[in-house]
Design an enzyme around this catalytic site. Structure first.
Site, PDB file in Angstrom:
ATOM      1  N   GLU A   1     -11.692   5.639   5.240  1.00  0.00           N
ATOM      2  CA  GLU A   1     -10.973   6.440   6.526  1.00  0.00           C
ATOM      3  C   GLU A   1     -11.998   6.498   7.709  1.00  0.00           C
ATOM      4  OE1 GLU A   1      -7.934   7.057   6.583  1.00  0.00           O
ATOM      5  OE2 GLU A   1      -7.124   7.010   4.751  1.00  0.00           O
TER       6      GLU A   1
ATOM      7  N   TRP B   1      -5.019   0.381   9.966  1.00  0.00           N
ATOM      8  CA  TRP B   1      -5.348   0.494   8.548  1.00  0.00           C
ATOM      9  C   TRP B   1      -5.274  -0.855   7.980  1.00  0.00           C
ATOM     10  CZ3 TRP B   1      -7.893   3.248   5.497  1.00  0.00           C
ATOM     11  CH2 TRP B   1      -7.796   3.305   4.058  1.00  0.00           C
TER      12      TRP B   1
ATOM     13  N   TYR C   1       0.657  -1.104   0.084  1.00  0.00           N
ATOM     14  CA  TYR C   1      -0.094  -0.054   0.097  1.00  0.00           C
ATOM     15  C   TYR C   1       0.743   1.166   0.028  1.00  0.00           C
ATOM     16  CZ  TYR C   1      -3.398   3.507   1.790  1.00  0.00           C
ATOM     17  OH  TYR C   1      -4.085   4.646   1.749  1.00  0.00           O
TER      18      TYR C   1
END
Length: 192
Positions: A47, A55, A25
């Protein structure tokens, strides 16, 4: 802490030092500009779902999120009803949080309303910092900024939910509103 050198000899932001999904990522997506309403709506939604979680948890569930939120097509999500909410709450492949699911639907509706003005993408980009941060260490990295606070306030004014200043700062980093990489990271300055 500054950038770390991975086993591959490449300097990266510390959270992406080891191989795996987070490094992938970091190297291919984080801090790179995205285009189009659905890309912005996706990042805004993810988010919000990430709030209070890691995350990596969201990345692991990303394909399921894309499926259940119709590829983040704001028109489709805006039409979700109570049956859709129940379906989402029972889907173990995503984060099942009633408030975050409601926020995604609310934000889809607010995204559609923005079409009559500048649109979600242009609105978010209008909060680009005049002088972007250039942290050398993680201690110098922010979690909010005057711009993320202003964006949060404006989105709330326009009917969005789960768009606090910290979440908006993370959004701005993720979509390359400014380059979030540490100086010395191989991705610094490469996001375009």
């Amino acid at each position: 802490m500054g950038p770390v050198i991975g086993e591959d000899g490449v300097a990266r932001c510390p959270w992406a030092g080891g191989p795996g999904v987070m490094r992938d990522y970091h190297d291919t997506e984080w801090g790179r500009p995205v285009q189009g309403e659905s890309a912005y709506f996706e990042r805004l939604t993810l988010e919000a779902f990430q709030s209070g979680l890691s995350w990596s948890t969201i990345l692991a569930k990303r394909e399921a999120f894309r499926e259940v939120f119709a590829g983040f097509d704001a028109e489709v999500v805006a039409a979700y009803d109570e049956g859709d909410r129940a379906r989402l709450m029972s889907d173990v492949r995503i984060v099942r949080n009633r408030l975050k699911i409601a926020a995604a639907i609310t934000n889809a509706r607010a995204t559609l309303a923005l079409r009559e003005a500048e649109g979600l993408e242009a609105l978010v980009l209008s909060f680009c910092p005049e002088r972007p941060p250039a942290p050398a260490t993680t201690e110098e990295m922010g979690t909010t900024s005057p711009e993320s606070k202003a964006l949060s306030k404006e989105l709330k004014r326009r009917g969005f939910a789960f768009v606090g200043p910290t979440t908006m700062f993370a959004l701005m980093e993720a979509i390359g509103v400014f380059d979030p990489h540490l100086t010395g990271c191989h991705r610094r300055g490469a996001a375009g």
